[in-house]
Design an enzyme around this catalytic site. Structure first.
Site, PDB file in Angstrom:
ATOM      1  CE  LYS A  79       0.996 -49.271  -1.062  1.00 58.71           C
ATOM      2  NZ  LYS A  79       0.402 -50.141  -1.189  1.00 58.71           N
ATOM      3  CB  SER A 164      -1.134 -48.207  -4.237  1.00 55.82           C
ATOM      4  OG  SER A 164      -1.238 -49.689  -3.394  1.00 55.82           O
ATOM      5  CB  SER A 188      -2.400 -52.558  -3.603  1.00 53.05           C
ATOM      6  OG  SER A 188      -3.118 -51.423  -4.287  1.00 53.05           O
TER       7      SER A 188
END
Length: 498
Positions: A79, A164, A188
């Site tokens: 990420k 997210s 998230s």
């Protein structure tokens, strides 16, 4: 032979060890998958050389008869919230566009030390602020899933992969990587996992170091793994977790052997069903899935008890005071002076340069949360908002402590719906925030929680179940999710259209 990109973390690890295939073959196959799926916009940066270098090191070590490292031969996605040395790290924001860290986050370094290779940096909501991956400054991620009922997202409207960590969830579901890192501030990891039919665990706050992870809300942010199944998450979490003296909130505890301890038998365990999580207008499919989850855990030997978490209804309002307040403080460092974007108007003074840089660099959702956070921290409003929200947070944590007197784990839905179409909720921030209604309470309390796929809705989209545990009881959470996984028999995957 099975397509190499259909293999998960354990299968790749074990196959490389026993010589069924080489790590280089695995890395090459996944690099090709990533390059062939750019329409999903899951990767912001591709790093095929990093994946191949780690693979060659694994193959060389095996040829030399060396003891294999825990993740030798396993390529993963990272990420873009994790700083990676020499590789652009943007947190999905224009204000960090082109930023190349000269250091490695603790979590990513642990994964490289374990033998993993990096396929690339994954797209995400800007500064992890979002539930649909639509706030990324570099375009939204498109879910690999499509609706099967002719409704929005069937043939024309693309679906949200959650947020997210939407790049992570989409990449795993599309078989672009066997696993990825995520971060979870209010849901998230878990919500995108539910939206895309994969597994993801937010460990106890402090289990994984926050050092080198771009900060959103420091008292809530926690890194965790996302993968195709529970065992793969356990393997990843073992590599990611551990004490780090550079993070003041890091827990100085030995890392348990979660994979070795996995046990889907729940005899003697009590599973709590929080009555407050039966929210108004809950879709019948979510309620039905929840009941199936209860039945599956009973079948695994667990006793089901009803519990009360009376302050649950205040969790979302408290979260959207505390998290923006901390974001307002953390994001003050992006001023155009030291790194990242600098956008000074002609003849500007220092204040003008600050304002112009932030106006150009931050997206609308980030600006909204900074404004909210600055307001609730301002003189005259601090006690009315931030102090009150902090008290509510303490009450929510106390609710969980009371619940543990009558149960060992909690079972809830992960999200109040399946994936929605991109653009469907972006005009209404409150509707978007409500996606986290089931995940935020455990985040405020710092508890481990995991989402595991339980089935499909009428439109053929994945639905997830969430297990919440006591602080430090990741093993219990993983065990209960394994019991669900075995009984749900979830094997659905998106049909390739990209």
């Amino acid at each position: 032979m099975t397509d190499l990109t259909d293999l998960g973390v354990r299968a790749i690890r074990d196959g490389v060890r026993d010589g069924s295939f080489s790590a280089t073959e695995i890395a090459t196959a996944f690099n090709a998958q990533v390059a062939g799926a750019r329409v999903l916009n899951a990767f912001l940066v591709e790093t095929p050389d990093h994946a191949l270098a780690a693979a060659r090191a694994a193959d060389d070590a095996r040829a030399a008869g060396e003891e294999p490292r825990p993740l030798a031969g396993v390529p993963i996605g990272m990420k873009d919230l994790f700083c990676t040395r020499g590789v652009v790290s943007t947190a999905g924001s224009h204000i960090l566009e082109g930023f190349v860290p000269q250091y490695e986050s603790t979590v990513s370094q642990k994964l490289w030390d374990a033998g993993a290779g990096m396929l690339g940096k994954l797209n995400m909501d800007q500064f992890a602020m979002g539930s649909s991956n639509e706030t990324s400054a570099f375009g939204n991620v498109i879910s690999p899933w499509k609706r099967s009922d002719g409704g929005p997202g069937s043939n024309w409207a693309p679906l949200a992969p959650g947020g997210s960590s939407g790049g992570s969830s989409a990449a795993i579901a599309a078989r672009l990587c066997p696993a990825a890192t995520g971060t979870d501030t209010g849901g998230s990891i878990r919500q995108p996992a539910a939206f895309t039919g994969i597994s993801g665990i937010k460990p106890t706050y402090g289990r994984c170091s926050r050092w080198g992870v771009v900060a959103f809300a420091s008292s809530l942010d926690q890194a965790g793994p996302m993968a195709r199944d529970v065992r793969d998450c356990a393997i990843m979490l073992e590599a990611m977790a551990g004490f780090d003296a550079r993070d003041a909130t890091s827990l100085q505890l030995d890392v348990p052997r979660w994979e070795a301890g996995l046990n889907a038998g729940l005899k003697g365990r009590r599973i709590g069903i929080p009555r407050e999580y039966r929210v108004d207008d809950m879709p019948a499919e979510i309620d039905a899935l929840w009941q199936r989850g209860i039945d599956w855990l009973k079948d695994a030997g667990a006793e089901i008890v009803e519990v009360s978490l009376p302050h649950t209804k205040y969790a979302l309002p408290a979260y959207y005071i505390i998290a923006p307040a901390e974001a307002s403080s953390n994001l003050a460092r992006y001023d155009g002076v030291r790194y990242g974007l600098r956008d000074p108007p002609e003849g500007a003074n220092l204040q003008d340069m600050y304002a112009a840089t932030r106006a150009a660099g931050f997206g609308p959702e980030v600006k909204r949360r900074i404004l909210i956070g600055t307001y609730v921290l301002s003189a005259g409003f601090y006690d009315a908002y931030f102090t009150q929200a902090s008290k509510v947070r303490a009450l929510i944590a106390r609710d969980f402590d009371e619940a543990w007197k009558s149960c060992d784990l909690l079972l809830t839905p992960t999200a109040p719906s399946a994936a929605f179409a991109l653009g469907e909720k972006s005009a209404d921030p409150i509707a978007m925030y409500l996606n986290d209604v089931f995940t935020v309470p455990s985040s405020l309390a710092g508890l481990p929680a995991m989402s595991v796929p339980g089935g499909l809705d009428a439109a053929g989209l994945p639905l997830g179940l969430q297990v919440i545990g006591r602080a430090l009881d990741e093993q219990g959470v993983l065990d209960a999710c394994l019991a669900i996984e075995e009984r749900a028999g979830f094997t659905a995957r998106p049909q390739a259209w990209w």
